[in-house]
Design a protein around this motif. Structure first.
Motif, PDB file in Angstrom:
ATOM      1  N   TYR A 126      -9.114  -4.991  -9.211  1.00 26.74           N
ATOM      2  CA  TYR A 126     -10.182  -5.513  -8.366  1.00 26.74           C
ATOM      3  C   TYR A 126      -9.576  -6.329  -7.224  1.00 26.74           C
ATOM      4  CZ  TYR A 126      -9.263  -9.679 -11.195  1.00 26.74           C
ATOM      5  OH  TYR A 126      -8.641 -10.723 -11.836  1.00 26.74           O
ATOM      6  N   ASN A 177      -7.565  -0.424 -14.493  1.00 24.24           N
ATOM      7  CA  ASN A 177      -8.531  -1.274 -13.810  1.00 24.24           C
ATOM      8  C   ASN A 177      -7.846  -2.171 -12.786  1.00 24.24           C
ATOM      9  OD1 ASN A 177      -7.524  -2.859 -16.244  1.00 24.24           O
ATOM     10  ND2 ASN A 177      -8.646  -4.442 -15.151  1.00 24.24           N
ATOM     11  N   GLU A 180      -7.338   2.381 -20.118  1.00 22.05           N
ATOM     12  CA  GLU A 180      -8.187   1.911 -19.024  1.00 22.05           C
ATOM     13  C   GLU A 180      -7.301   1.491 -17.857  1.00 22.05           C
ATOM     14  OE1 GLU A 180     -11.485  -1.593 -18.041  1.00 22.05           O
ATOM     15  OE2 GLU A 180     -10.179  -1.755 -19.797  1.00 22.05           O
ATOM     16  N   SER A 225     -12.684   0.618 -12.918  1.00 15.16           N
ATOM     17  CA  SER A 225     -12.325   0.719 -14.333  1.00 15.16           C
ATOM     18  C   SER A 225     -12.453   2.181 -14.757  1.00 15.16           C
ATOM     19  CB  SER A 225     -13.231  -0.168 -15.197  1.00 15.16           C
ATOM     20  OG  SER A 225     -12.855  -0.085 -16.557  1.00 15.16           O
ATOM     21  N   ASN A 265     -13.991  -3.081  -7.370  1.00 23.02           N
ATOM     22  CA  ASN A 265     -13.692  -3.235  -8.792  1.00 23.02           C
ATOM     23  C   ASN A 265     -13.686  -1.847  -9.426  1.00 23.02           C
ATOM     24  OD1 ASN A 265     -13.238  -4.353 -11.307  1.00 23.02           O
ATOM     25  ND2 ASN A 265     -15.372  -4.856 -11.679  1.00 23.02           N
ATOM     26  N   ARG A 315     -11.658   4.823 -17.542  1.00 26.01           N
ATOM     27  CA  ARG A 315     -11.360   4.850 -18.978  1.00 26.01           C
ATOM     28  C   ARG A 315     -11.411   6.276 -19.493  1.00 26.01           C
ATOM     29  NH1 ARG A 315     -15.910   0.147 -19.574  1.00 26.01           N
ATOM     30  NH2 ARG A 315     -14.592  -1.677 -19.148  1.00 26.01           N
TER      31      ARG A 315
END
Length: 507
Positions: free
Chosen positions: A420, A418, A416, A384, A382, A386
């Protein structure tokens, strides 16, 4: 029957010993076999179907969410008042990445270019690309700061040029044009008479260089000779160090390309990677353990020193000239444009930055970057990332478009990126790296426990059998002796009676 029972007990004892021995061997062998398989499948090699495909095409969904800081009081800012902004978004784009021109080298490295495309996702966005927002005009305010030390006459000429092309200090345009570019007569003029001043030769947009582009020529280690080097960057665009910064340490290209890391990570490990967009290497640190879909993970986050200035953190002196902590000056790799990178809403930055702009509310949950990674394989589960793009604005004499703007680092947008692991990939991942090792681990302990139990029970049974057997033999012998004694007595008694009768007859 009694003689067979000890043999059966001994047989169970031998079986128990074998189970304990086999279970103990598994305790040592199974982890080695699993580690060997991880090493074998972590190496960048087309023969490794699953992992090579993940590395080459990144099959999991990846998104970029963009938030604009809509300026509410542009006229007042030109009078020297504090800027007021409101966050607009997210405007979400699906990001597609694919490595091309993949070339393997004899020294255990592989070169490639990774191409990226962005596609707008209306269903995931809080608005449309047709939404109109107001942000600072980088062409005007950025160029003004860049020309601050040039002769006054040149600044007057530049101000006249801005007026000719009707370029003001703030832009009010649709999101799509601000993102991917809009036609500008000023851009064409600057490229003709001041080539190299701005980074684009076509439409001007905040992300115009990103779409349908590549991140440069990466050469990374395959891990074939040393698994500890897998994914580590050997060179970027032929460079082993960068030309942007003031010190050798700041110019180092460290870590991986930011997509995968070497396996067998510990809590003391860090996540170093090189980011072409940030023009530098960065390093994340361990924060806490966790779990996703039953898969164990380590969470890594940005330390507070990542964007600290040279005064607060001496190793960052090479990234200066610096302003407040929390800002990375990337002007040296952005055509000297006064652009700064930070965490969104100035999270983890000097609190004084929040005093200069109204409408910011930083929080770790919303604005901190992190990477959740499976420590045994080095595969991110995962992600992220930013970051915020800021423009340094100020009043520049001779350029009337800057009015009486106070010195301020003005947030423009934050984004961001992101993604996963999900779907069939996470199921395969969990089965091979969680379920199967867990089953084998339980099996080895079950074998050891069952073997010990078998040994104990069989030993007890054997002991009881061995204790009872002599008593049974002795009792049998005594019983047989008693029978014989009775027979002898009966025989003697019978013989005596017969002799008595004969004697009486003779008489």
């Amino acid at each position: 029957m009694a003689i067979k029972r000890p043999k059966v007990a001994i047989g169970f004892i031998v079986a128990g010993v074998l189970m304990v021995l086999f279970g103990t061997i598994m305790c040592f062998v199974v982890p080695l076999v699993i580690d060997d398989q991880i090493v074998k499948h972590t190496v960048i090699d087309p023969k490794n179907d699953l992992t090579y495909t993940m590395w080459k095409d990144i099959p999991v969904p990846f998104f970029m969410s963009v938030y604009f800081f809509n300026v509410l009081n542009p006229a007042e800012i030109l009078k020297g008042e504090k800027p007021m902004v409101e966050q607009r978004g997210p405007y979400v784009y699906r990001k597609q990445c694919q490595k091309e021109n993949i070339t393997f080298h004899p020294n255990g490295t592989v070169s490639y270019r990774e191409y990226r495309q962005y596609h707008f996702e209306p269903s995931m966005s809080a608005g449309n690309e047709s939404d109109v927002v107001t942000i600072p005009n980088m062409l005007v305010l950025g160029a003004s700061v860049m020309m601050e030390n040039l002769p006054y006459v040149l600044r007057l000429m530049m101000s006249a040029t801005f007026k000719t092309f009707k370029e003001g200090p703030f832009l009010t345009k649709p999101v799509g044009e601000l993102m991917w570019g809009y036609d500008s007569g000023l851009v064409d003029f600057l490229n003709q008479y001041l080539p190299g001043m701005i980074p684009t030769s076509g439409k001007f947009g905040l992300f115009s260089e990103f779409n349908n582009s590549n991140t440069g020529l990466f050469t990374v280690f395959t891990g074939k000779d040393d698994i500890r080097k897998v994914h580590r960057v050997d060179s970027w665009n032929g460079l082993t160090e960068l030309p942007y910064w003031r010190t050798a340490q700041s110019n180092m290209i460290n870590g991986t390309a930011g997509q995968m890391w070497p396996p067998f990570m510990t809590k003391q490990s860090t996540l170093p990677f090189y980011s072409p967009d940030a023009c530098r290497s960065m390093e994340l640190v361990y924060q806490r353990p966790g779990e996703m879909n039953g898969i164990p993970l380590y969470r890594y986050v940005a330390p507070k020193t990542l964007f600290a200035n040279g005064t607060d953190y001496a190793p960052n002196e090479g990234f200066c000239p610096c302003r407040q902590s929390g800002l990375l000056n990337v002007s040296s790799c952005r055509h000297n444009s006064p652009v700064f990178i930070s965490h969104p809403h100035f999270f983890n930055a000097d609190p004084v930055l929040l005093d200069y702009v109204q409408g910011l509310n930083p929080s770790e949950e919303k604005h901190g970057l992190f990477i959740d990674i499976h420590p045994q394989t080095g595969v991110p589960l995962n992600v992220s990332i930013r970051l915020q793009l800021n423009l340094y604005m100020k009043k520049v004499s001779g350029i009337t478009e800057t009015g009486k703007i106070s010195d301020v680092v003005m947030p423009m947008i934050w984004f961001e990126e992101n993604g996963y692991i999900d779907g069939p990939i996470v199921n395969t991942f969990r089965t091979n790296l969680v379920v199967l090792p867990t089953v084998l681990e339980y099996l080895q302990y079950i074998l050891i426990g069952l073997g010990l139990a078998t040994i104990i029970i069989a030993a007890v049974v054997y002991r009881k059998v061995k204790v009872k057997l002599p008593h049974r033999i002795q009792a049998s012998m005594l019983s047989s002796l008693n029978v014989r004694t009775r027979i002898l007595k009966w025989t003697l008694n019978s013989t005596g009676s017969q002799c008595s009768c004969i004697s009486n007859g003779v008489t």
